[in-house]
Design an enzyme around this catalytic site. Structure first.
Site, mmCIF file in Angstrom:
data_model
loop_
_atom_site.group_PDB
_atom_site.id
_atom_site.type_symbol
_atom_site.label_atom_id
_atom_site.label_comp_id
_atom_site.label_asym_id
_atom_site.label_seq_id
_atom_site.Cartn_x
_atom_site.Cartn_y
_atom_site.Cartn_z
ATOM 1 N N GLU A 161 9.306 -4.901 -6.392
ATOM 2 C CA GLU A 161 9.296 -3.558 -6.961
ATOM 3 C C GLU A 161 8.251 -2.703 -6.260
ATOM 4 O O GLU A 161 7.154 -3.182 -5.942
ATOM 5 C CB GLU A 161 8.975 -3.620 -8.462
ATOM 6 C CG GLU A 161 8.996 -2.278 -9.144
ATOM 7 C CD GLU A 161 8.773 -2.392 -10.639
ATOM 8 O OE1 GLU A 161 8.435 -1.377 -11.268
ATOM 9 O OE2 GLU A 161 8.932 -3.509 -11.162
ATOM 10 N N ASN B 127 4.122 0.217 -1.264
ATOM 11 C CA ASN B 127 3.821 -0.512 -0.030
ATOM 12 C C ASN B 127 2.649 -1.481 -0.181
ATOM 13 O O ASN B 127 1.998 -1.831 0.798
ATOM 14 C CB ASN B 127 3.548 0.471 1.116
ATOM 15 C CG ASN B 127 4.710 1.418 1.336
ATOM 16 O OD1 ASN B 127 5.864 0.993 1.349
ATOM 17 N ND2 ASN B 127 4.420 2.710 1.491
ATOM 18 N N ARG B 128 2.409 -1.886 -1.408
ATOM 19 C CA ARG B 128 1.348 -2.853 -1.709
ATOM 20 C C ARG B 128 -0.040 -2.334 -1.315
ATOM 21 O O ARG B 128 -0.958 -3.123 -1.090
ATOM 22 C CB ARG B 128 1.623 -4.204 -1.027
ATOM 23 C CG ARG B 128 2.907 -4.898 -1.517
ATOM 24 C CD ARG B 128 2.843 -5.076 -3.036
ATOM 25 N NE ARG B 128 3.940 -5.863 -3.564
ATOM 26 C CZ ARG B 128 5.001 -5.354 -4.169
ATOM 27 N NH1 ARG B 128 5.143 -4.038 -4.262
ATOM 28 N NH2 ARG B 128 5.925 -6.136 -4.671
ATOM 29 N N LEU B 129 -0.216 -1.022 -1.274
ATOM 30 C CA LEU B 129 -1.526 -0.438 -0.984
ATOM 31 C C LEU B 129 -2.228 -0.136 -2.312
ATOM 32 O O LEU B 129 -2.558 1.017 -2.639
ATOM 33 C CB LEU B 129 -1.374 0.828 -0.133
ATOM 34 C CG LEU B 129 -0.704 0.616 1.227
ATOM 35 C CD1 LEU B 129 -0.599 1.938 1.977
ATOM 36 C CD2 LEU B 129 -1.490 -0.413 2.051
#
Length: 208
Positions: free
Chosen positions: A3, A186-188
């Site tokens: 997600e 974006n997993r940031l």
């Protein structure tokens, strides 16, 4: 099963000076939003002196500038482990908001007066349940557990004062570090961690 988290930036300028104030701010947002059932549910992780870990979900019952309080049977697995090894971790998994709060610190028993005062606020059935269950011990059947409860219900009918069990009480987790995790695309993710330094707190940013 992946997600993309979409949320507002969470930066150092957004933080309260004290981590308990920041926790209170996030907790009020989570509790008011209605997106979470039991937002005070947290995962408590303990370990034996040899380092063997265990985790379970319990309910946070109080928090203030001294720390986080929950109640349990002192003879339970977590109670025994915390008595032998006070180092503990708490995790608040607020997934619908893409947030987590991770607390590391040490646990100590609260005073008996505080335990009794909280016990008085529990529903009558929960008071009896605290007596009926020798938490974490092996029992032969559910019928045996229900039988214990029914005996107590006959001894202490609704409206009669139930004494607080001597083996039951609270732990206060005094934090040494509290991390606030906000998910992003974006997993940031933003990970801002307060670390206790004497009487003060420093803040550090962690890579996601």
């Amino acid at each position: 099963m992946r997600e993309q988290y979409r949320s507002e930036d969470f930066t150092e300028k957004d933080l309260a000076a004290d981590p308990m104030d920041q926790f209170a701010h996030w907790f009020r947002q989570v509790a008011a939003g209605g997106a979470l059932h039991e937002p005070n549910a947290m995962v408590v992780s303990t370990a034996t002196p040899e380092g063997r870990p265990s985790s379970r979900t319990v309910l946070l019952k109080h928090y203030d500038d001294r720390g986080f309080v929950f109640f349990t049977n002192y003879g339970s697995r977590k109670g025994r482990e915390l008595t032998a090894n006070p180092y503990v971790s708490l995790l608040f998994p607020w997934h619908p908001l893409a947030r987590q709060v991770i607390v590391t610190g040490t646990a100590a028993r609260v005073g008996r007066e505080e335990t009794v005062a909280y016990f008085r606020t529990r529903p009558h059935g929960s008071q009896l349940g605290a007596w009926a269950s020798e938490q974490s011990t092996v029992i032969g059947s559910r019928e045996e557990l229900v039988g214990r409860y029914e005996e107590l219900a006959a001894r202490y009918p609704e409206g009669e004062k139930v004494p607080a069990p001597p083996q039951w009480g609270g732990f206060r987790v005094v934090p040494a570090a509290i991390e606030f995790w906000q998910g992003h695309e974006n997993r940031l993710h933003d990970r801002l961690r307060y670390v206790r330094e004497g009487a003060h707190w420093s803040v550090e940013r962690l890579c996601p």
